[in-house]
Design a protein around this motif. Structure first.
Motif, PDB file in Angstrom:
ATOM      1  N   THR A  69       0.855  -1.184   0.000  1.00 37.32           N
ATOM      2  CA  THR A  69       0.000   0.000   0.000  1.00 37.32           C
ATOM      3  C   THR A  69       0.888   1.230   0.000  1.00 37.32           C
ATOM      4  O   THR A  69       1.582   1.513   0.981  1.00 37.32           O
ATOM      5  N   ASN A 108       1.211   4.366   0.688  1.00 36.19           N
ATOM      6  CA  ASN A 108       0.657   5.515   1.406  1.00 36.19           C
ATOM      7  C   ASN A 108       1.686   6.174   2.311  1.00 36.19           C
ATOM      8  O   ASN A 108       1.338   6.910   3.230  1.00 36.19           O
ATOM      9  N   SER A 165       0.978  11.830   0.555  1.00 35.31           N
ATOM     10  CA  SER A 165       1.444  10.478   0.323  1.00 35.31           C
ATOM     11  C   SER A 165       2.176  10.377  -1.005  1.00 35.31           C
ATOM     12  O   SER A 165       1.847  11.052  -1.979  1.00 35.31           O
ATOM     13  N   ASN A 170       2.237   7.687  -2.913  1.00 37.25           N
ATOM     14  CA  ASN A 170       1.403   6.860  -3.801  1.00 37.25           C
ATOM     15  C   ASN A 170       2.210   5.974  -4.727  1.00 37.25           C
ATOM     16  O   ASN A 170       1.669   5.475  -5.715  1.00 37.25           O
ATOM     17  N   THR A 171       3.505   5.758  -4.451  1.00 38.38           N
ATOM     18  CA  THR A 171       4.357   5.033  -5.395  1.00 38.38           C
ATOM     19  C   THR A 171       5.301   4.084  -4.677  1.00 38.38           C
ATOM     20  O   THR A 171       5.948   4.450  -3.702  1.00 38.38           O
ATOM     21  N   GLY A 177      -1.615   1.788  -5.570  1.00 38.40           N
ATOM     22  CA  GLY A 177      -0.866   2.977  -5.935  1.00 38.40           C
ATOM     23  C   GLY A 177      -0.082   2.728  -7.205  1.00 38.40           C
ATOM     24  O   GLY A 177      -0.423   1.860  -8.010  1.00 38.40           O
ATOM     25  N   ASN A 178       1.010   3.480  -7.365  1.00 35.52           N
ATOM     26  CA  ASN A 178       1.826   3.415  -8.571  1.00 35.52           C
ATOM     27  C   ASN A 178       3.048   2.530  -8.358  1.00 35.52           C
ATOM     28  O   ASN A 178       3.475   2.298  -7.231  1.00 35.52           O
ATOM     29  N   GLY A 206      -2.586   2.088  -9.789  1.00 34.53           N
ATOM     30  CA  GLY A 206      -2.161   3.338 -10.407  1.00 34.53           C
ATOM     31  C   GLY A 206      -1.300   3.104 -11.626  1.00 34.53           C
ATOM     32  O   GLY A 206      -1.395   2.070 -12.300  1.00 34.53           O
TER      33      GLY A 206
END
Length: 360
Positions: A198, A200, A212, A214-215, A238-239, A276
């Protein structure tokens, strides 16, 4: 503790280690009592077992410094293993700067035991780090989580630095800390096999960001769903971004059925699903397991909301396996698929492979 290579030491009474270093250097040490470690623990040749699977077992929730150099640390109790301080200023140790490293050996988690990196002290700007450079960090039989950050609001910094070895985690890796804190998962080497990541965390590769990241950033490691000799699935919330030419994506094909769990067995194939974007780079390493010889089949090995970039070893739209067979590699914009398996000598079907190899 552990005076020789064959000795067994069992502790069934209360054991409280506060401020003193404890070295487990040989033999087998069974910790089956109650108490807490609030100090330095060094595992260098011994096998250390938390025997009971209850929350009342010896508490590893306030370790100030952990060093696993060789040997094995088996974590079974429900409290799991925390680098930092669970209880904040209410405990004897208070909030602390905690460090841990694994440069060999095994840290093994079972019975839903989790790993937490960070203090649980409000408004405490302390730094807690874990460095994995070699060895096996294994939770393949446990559904516990890796929580980077401890959940409290404050200015703490929690960093998981992964530069080598194997991180094999069935459950979820994620950030878990309140406003004002920072967490990072710095991945520059080693092999990662994880059920769910995750994305985050609030810093990336050790640098703070706004909100965050996100990656999940791969700066030189190997992403290997399920690890080896089994099909596996990695889910990334996420990415996913590859930033180094030395990074790789290792895919095993054991049948035409996509793995649907962290490890789905040898009769499936590896795949990664990101919610993502995906930015490709590094190399794609494909191998066949379970005696599987593909026929006219397509394998979706990577999915994202958009996929850009390329693998450096894909030439003319093809990737070459060890031994010389090839697959076509197709980027649809949202998926990476393998198709048109061609064995050495040409032909794209199992019948062609049998003819080429002189079998019927």
């Amino acid at each position: 503790l552990g005076g020789n290579s064959t000795g067994i030491t069992s502790i069934t009474n209360t054991l409280n280690i506060i401020g003193q270093a404890v070295n487990f250097n040989a033999g087998i040490v069974n910790l089956n009592g109650t108490g807490a470690f609030r100090s330095t623990m060094v595992v260098n040749g011994a096998t250390v077992n938390t025997v009971s699977a209850t929350a009342n077992n010896i508490n590893f929730n306030e370790i100030v410094n952990l060093q696993v150099l060789s040997g094995t640390l088996n974590v079974r109790q429900l409290n799991g293993l925390r680098i930092g301080n669970q209880f904040g200023t209410n405990s004897a140790a208070g909030a602390i700067n905690a460090t841990a490293l694994q440069s060999g050996g095994i840290i093994n988690f079972t019975n839903s035991a989790s790993f937490t990196l960070g203090n649980n002290a409000t408004a405490a700007a302390f730094t807690d780090t874990f460095a994995l450079s070699a060895g096996l960090f294994d939770s393949s039989t446990s559904t516990g989580t890796i929580s980077i950050g401890a959940g409290a609001t404050g200015g703490g910094i929690s960093s998981f630095n992964f530069s080598g070895g194997i991180l094999l985690w069935r459950g979820t890796i994620s950030g878990s800390q309140g406003a004002g804190a920072q967490q990072s998962f710095v991945w520059t080497g080693g092999t990662l096999a994880v059920g769910t990541y995750t994305a985050n965390l609030t810093s990336t590769q050790g640098q703070a960001v706004s909100g965050s990241t996100n990656t999940l950033t791969n700066a030189g490691g190997t992403l290997s769903p399920g690890y080896i000799n089994t099909g596996g699935r990695t889910a990334i919330t996420g990415n996913y971004s590859v930033t180094s030419a030395t990074a790789s994506y290792a895919v095993e094909l054991g049948s035409a059925t996509a793995a649907s769990a962290f490890q789905s067995g040898a009769g499936s194939y590896d795949n990664t699903i990101a919610t993502g974007t995906v930015a490709l780079g590094g190399t794609l390493n494909v191998s066949l397991i379970n005696g599987f010889i593909p026929a006219a089949q397509t394998f979706t090995i990577l999915t994202g909301s958009s996929i850009t970039g390329a693998f450096s070893n894909v030439s003319g739209g093809k990737v070459t396996l060890a031994g010389g067979a090839t697959f076509d590699v197709i980027n649809s914009g949202t998926t990476i698929t393998l198709s048109n398996y061609t064995p050495v000598g040409g032909g794209s079907t199992y019948a062609s492979w049998k003819t080429t190899n002189g079998t019927t």
